[in-house]
Design a protein around this motif. Structure first.
Motif, PDB file in Angstrom:
ATOM      1  N   THR A  88     -11.030  -5.628  15.834  1.00 36.04           N
ATOM      2  CA  THR A  88      -9.859  -4.849  14.989  1.00 36.04           C
ATOM      3  C   THR A  88      -8.573  -5.053  15.892  1.00 36.04           C
ATOM      4  O   THR A  88      -7.550  -5.162  15.105  1.00 36.04           O
ATOM      5  CB  THR A  88     -10.397  -3.475  15.167  1.00 36.04           C
ATOM      6  OG1 THR A  88     -11.465  -3.247  14.354  1.00 36.04           O
ATOM      7  CG2 THR A  88      -9.349  -2.713  14.193  1.00 36.04           C
TER       8      THR A  88
ATOM      9  N   ASP B 177     -12.741  -8.086  -5.815  1.00 36.79           N
ATOM     10  CA  ASP B 177     -11.738  -7.403  -5.822  1.00 36.79           C
ATOM     11  C   ASP B 177     -10.526  -8.314  -6.222  1.00 36.79           C
ATOM     12  O   ASP B 177     -10.112  -9.291  -5.534  1.00 36.79           O
ATOM     13  CB  ASP B 177     -11.303  -7.069  -4.340  1.00 36.79           C
ATOM     14  CG  ASP B 177     -10.153  -6.027  -3.942  1.00 36.79           C
ATOM     15  OD1 ASP B 177      -9.512  -5.988  -5.138  1.00 36.79           O
ATOM     16  OD2 ASP B 177     -10.254  -5.361  -3.079  1.00 36.79           O
TER      17      ASP B 177
ATOM     18  N   LYS C 159      -6.244  -0.311   2.356  1.00 38.11           N
ATOM     19  CA  LYS C 159      -7.365   0.534   2.972  1.00 38.11           C
ATOM     20  C   LYS C 159      -8.467   0.533   2.415  1.00 38.11           C
ATOM     21  O   LYS C 159      -9.745   0.681   2.877  1.00 38.11           O
ATOM     22  CB  LYS C 159      -6.994   1.844   3.464  1.00 38.11           C
ATOM     23  CG  LYS C 159      -5.976   1.818   4.573  1.00 38.11           C
ATOM     24  CD  LYS C 159      -5.782   3.096   5.182  1.00 38.11           C
ATOM     25  CE  LYS C 159      -6.849   4.032   5.684  1.00 38.11           C
ATOM     26  NZ  LYS C 159      -7.220   3.337   6.855  1.00 38.11           N
ATOM     27  N   SER C 160      -8.597   0.356   1.100  1.00 37.81           N
ATOM     28  CA  SER C 160      -9.846   0.461   0.250  1.00 37.81           C
ATOM     29  C   SER C 160     -10.196  -0.830  -0.500  1.00 37.81           C
ATOM     30  O   SER C 160     -11.257  -0.705  -1.166  1.00 37.81           O
ATOM     31  CB  SER C 160      -9.426   1.618  -0.868  1.00 37.81           C
ATOM     32  OG  SER C 160      -8.320   1.134  -1.908  1.00 37.81           O
ATOM     33  N   CYS C 161      -9.640  -1.959  -0.079  1.00 34.33           N
ATOM     34  CA  CYS C 161      -9.891  -3.281  -0.528  1.00 34.33           C
ATOM     35  C   CYS C 161     -11.413  -3.732  -0.164  1.00 34.33           C
ATOM     36  O   CYS C 161     -11.701  -3.386   0.894  1.00 34.33           O
ATOM     37  CB  CYS C 161      -9.162  -4.412  -0.338  1.00 34.33           C
ATOM     38  SG  CYS C 161      -9.014  -4.822   1.493  1.00 34.33           S
ATOM     39  N   SER C 162     -12.016  -4.171  -0.843  1.00 36.55           N
ATOM     40  CA  SER C 162     -13.513  -4.754  -0.669  1.00 36.55           C
ATOM     41  C   SER C 162     -13.714  -6.177  -0.061  1.00 36.55           C
ATOM     42  O   SER C 162     -14.317  -6.535   0.675  1.00 36.55           O
ATOM     43  CB  SER C 162     -14.509  -4.403  -1.868  1.00 36.55           C
ATOM     44  OG  SER C 162     -14.056  -5.662  -2.957  1.00 36.55           O
TER      45      SER C 162
ATOM     46  N   PRO D 160     -10.813  -8.579   1.629  1.00 32.32           N
ATOM     47  CA  PRO D 160      -9.202  -8.774   1.909  1.00 32.32           C
ATOM     48  C   PRO D 160      -8.760 -10.119   1.157  1.00 32.32           C
ATOM     49  O   PRO D 160      -7.563 -10.075   0.829  1.00 32.32           O
ATOM     50  CB  PRO D 160      -9.435  -8.953   3.512  1.00 32.32           C
ATOM     51  CG  PRO D 160     -10.526  -8.158   3.718  1.00 32.32           C
ATOM     52  CD  PRO D 160     -11.495  -8.352   2.660  1.00 32.32           C
TER      53      PRO D 160
ATOM     54  N   TYR E 194      -5.298  -6.920   5.811  1.00 36.40           N
ATOM     55  CA  TYR E 194      -6.010  -6.254   4.962  1.00 36.40           C
ATOM     56  C   TYR E 194      -7.336  -6.203   5.526  1.00 36.40           C
ATOM     57  O   TYR E 194      -8.375  -5.479   5.012  1.00 36.40           O
ATOM     58  CB  TYR E 194      -6.247  -7.069   3.651  1.00 36.40           C
ATOM     59  CG  TYR E 194      -5.359  -6.370   2.530  1.00 36.40           C
ATOM     60  CD1 TYR E 194      -4.155  -5.657   2.886  1.00 36.40           C
ATOM     61  CD2 TYR E 194      -5.513  -6.317   1.072  1.00 36.40           C
ATOM     62  CE1 TYR E 194      -3.323  -5.087   1.908  1.00 36.40           C
ATOM     63  CE2 TYR E 194      -4.982  -5.730   0.487  1.00 36.40           C
ATOM     64  CZ  TYR E 194      -3.670  -4.989   0.572  1.00 36.40           C
ATOM     65  OH  TYR E 194      -2.993  -4.381  -0.381  1.00 36.40           O
TER      66      TYR E 194
ATOM     67  N   PRO F  43      -8.617  -1.336   6.634  1.00 43.23           N
ATOM     68  CA  PRO F  43     -10.096  -0.308   6.639  1.00 43.23           C
ATOM     69  C   PRO F  43     -10.417   0.075   7.970  1.00 43.23           C
ATOM     70  O   PRO F  43     -11.131   1.085   7.895  1.00 43.23           O
ATOM     71  CB  PRO F  43     -10.735  -1.289   5.556  1.00 43.23           C
ATOM     72  CG  PRO F  43     -10.236  -2.390   5.284  1.00 43.23           C
ATOM     73  CD  PRO F  43      -9.410  -2.635   6.335  1.00 43.23           C
ATOM     74  N   ARG F  44     -10.261  -0.353   8.898  1.00 40.25           N
ATOM     75  CA  ARG F  44     -10.697  -0.190  10.353  1.00 40.25           C
ATOM     76  C   ARG F  44      -9.713   0.822  10.984  1.00 40.25           C
ATOM     77  O   ARG F  44      -9.899   1.297  12.128  1.00 40.25           O
ATOM     78  CB  ARG F  44     -11.014  -1.321  11.240  1.00 40.25           C
ATOM     79  CG  ARG F  44     -11.869  -2.228  10.453  1.00 40.25           C
ATOM     80  CD  ARG F  44     -12.140  -3.661  11.421  1.00 40.25           C
ATOM     81  NE  ARG F  44     -12.730  -4.602  10.671  1.00 40.25           N
ATOM     82  CZ  ARG F  44     -13.294  -5.656  11.228  1.00 40.25           C
ATOM     83  NH1 ARG F  44     -13.177  -5.788  12.665  1.00 40.25           N
ATOM     84  NH2 ARG F  44     -13.742  -6.604  10.473  1.00 40.25           N
TER      85      ARG F  44
ATOM     86  N   LYS G  85      -7.047   4.340  10.944  1.00 35.85           N
ATOM     87  CA  LYS G  85      -6.443   5.603  10.108  1.00 35.85           C
ATOM     88  C   LYS G  85      -5.007   5.106   9.605  1.00 35.85           C
ATOM     89  O   LYS G  85      -4.263   4.076  10.168  1.00 35.85           O
ATOM     90  CB  LYS G  85      -6.524   6.642  10.875  1.00 35.85           C
ATOM     91  CG  LYS G  85      -7.795   7.004  11.413  1.00 35.85           C
ATOM     92  CD  LYS G  85      -7.666   8.519  12.244  1.00 35.85           C
ATOM     93  CE  LYS G  85      -9.086   8.704  12.512  1.00 35.85           C
ATOM     94  NZ  LYS G  85      -9.946   9.033  11.442  1.00 35.85           N
ATOM     95  N   SER G  86      -4.553   5.734   8.558  1.00 38.47           N
ATOM     96  CA  SER G  86      -3.215   5.466   7.899  1.00 38.47           C
ATOM     97  C   SER G  86      -2.119   5.665   9.088  1.00 38.47           C
ATOM     98  O   SER G  86      -1.131   4.781   9.173  1.00 38.47           O
ATOM     99  CB  SER G  86      -2.935   6.454   6.743  1.00 38.47           C
ATOM    100  OG  SER G  86      -3.904   6.014   5.648  1.00 38.47           O
TER     101      SER G  86
END
Length: 290
Positions: free
Chosen positions: A4, A71, A172-175, A177, A230, A234-235, A237-238
């Motif tokens: 990450t 996606d 953040k919600s993409c399945s 990238p 991307y 997802p790993r 936080k905003s």
């Protein structure tokens, strides 16, 4: 965790490279902002589409079933990408590398942390304090000097930052990238004819250097860089995704000093230390319990 950090660092370097490449192309007059945006989006889309097709072919050659297109991006993300890229290029005509990146990622941070707070990702007192210190660094760097921007370029860059914040939040919600980034770039091309129609293109005024810089920005710093971003999103936080991007103005400004011979001042050194230190404290601090 290590992966990450690596993905995030690569993405941040790509963001800084975008600021530098755009500034290099526009500052020298090798290309106009609208043409730069068109080439950037088109080259990014072709690069990503090529990688996607290569990935599919490679899987088939290894007798593996290629992943289905799970996606395909979405119109909101594509519109956000388009607004970001357009305002980014137009604003950079009158902004230096560091100042432009500073305004851009300040807006990004406000957008993403605002979203984080609204979605009940509470920050601790230490984190709020770190944010205050980071903004103090921004204010210090932006005190009256030769690099203070005029109103309109600053507003365009701020709008670009908000658009990028929205694009990042949705990532953040993409399945997948690579697929999401590829299709977002392809969807954004629907709006490119508008730029071509509005632009009065002086073909003799566009040099090969301007085209190369736009392609590098689109295919490498944007296409590949955003795909890697991307992967990291997802790993994170905003709030974390917003705060880490505050390091980009530092990277972009230092790159401007090295590549564009922009001045390295004590103000820049002090502000950079404040920003980087505050980001580190923010990431290491624990959020308060709800």
């Amino acid at each position: 965790m290590l992966s990450t950090v690596l993905y995030t660092l690569i993405a941040l370097c790509a963001f800084a490279a975008n600021s530098l490449l755009c500034r290099m192309a526009l500052q020298s007059g090798d290309i106009d902002p609208l043409s730069f945006t068109v080439i950037r989006l088109v080259s990014g889309a072709f690069m990503l589409l090529g990688i996607l097709l290569w990935q599919t072919t490679l899987l088939r050659s290894k007798s593996q079933s290629a992943k289905s297109l799970t996606d395909k991006g979405n119109n909101i993300s594509a519109l956000s990408l388009f607004i970001y890229a357009l305002c980014f290029s137009v604003a950079y005509v009158d902004l230096n590398t560091g100042t432009g990146a500073l305004i851009l990622f300040s807006a990004v941070q406000l957008t993403m942390i605002g979203h984080s707070v609204l979605n009940k990702e509470p920050l601790s007192k230490v984190q709020w304090g770190a944010l205050f210190v980071a903004f103090a660094g921004f204010i210090y760097l932006m005190l009256p000097s030769a690099t203070v921007p005029s109103f309109m370029p600053a507003m365009l860059m701020a709008l670009s930052g908000v658009a990028w914040g929205v694009y990042s939040i949705r990532g953040k919600s993409c399945s997948s990238p690579l697929q999401a980034t590829s299709f977002n770039f392809l969807r954004s091309l629907i709006l490119v004819p508008i730029l071509v129609f509005l632009a009065v293109v002086d073909w003799q005024g566009i040099t090969a250097t301007g085209v190369y810089l736009a392609i590098a920005s689109g295919a490498l710093a944007s296409g590949l860089g955003y795909s890697i971003w991307y992967i990291a999103l997802p790993r994170l936080k905003s709030s974390q995704a917003g705060v880490v991007q505050l390091t980009v103005p530092v990277l972009a400004t230092l790159a401007g000093v090295v590549v564009l011979d922009e001045q390295l001042t004590a103000r820049l050194v002090v502000a950079s230390a404040l920003i980087l230190g505050a980001v580190l404290v923010f990431l290491m601090a624990k959020k308060r319990s709800v």
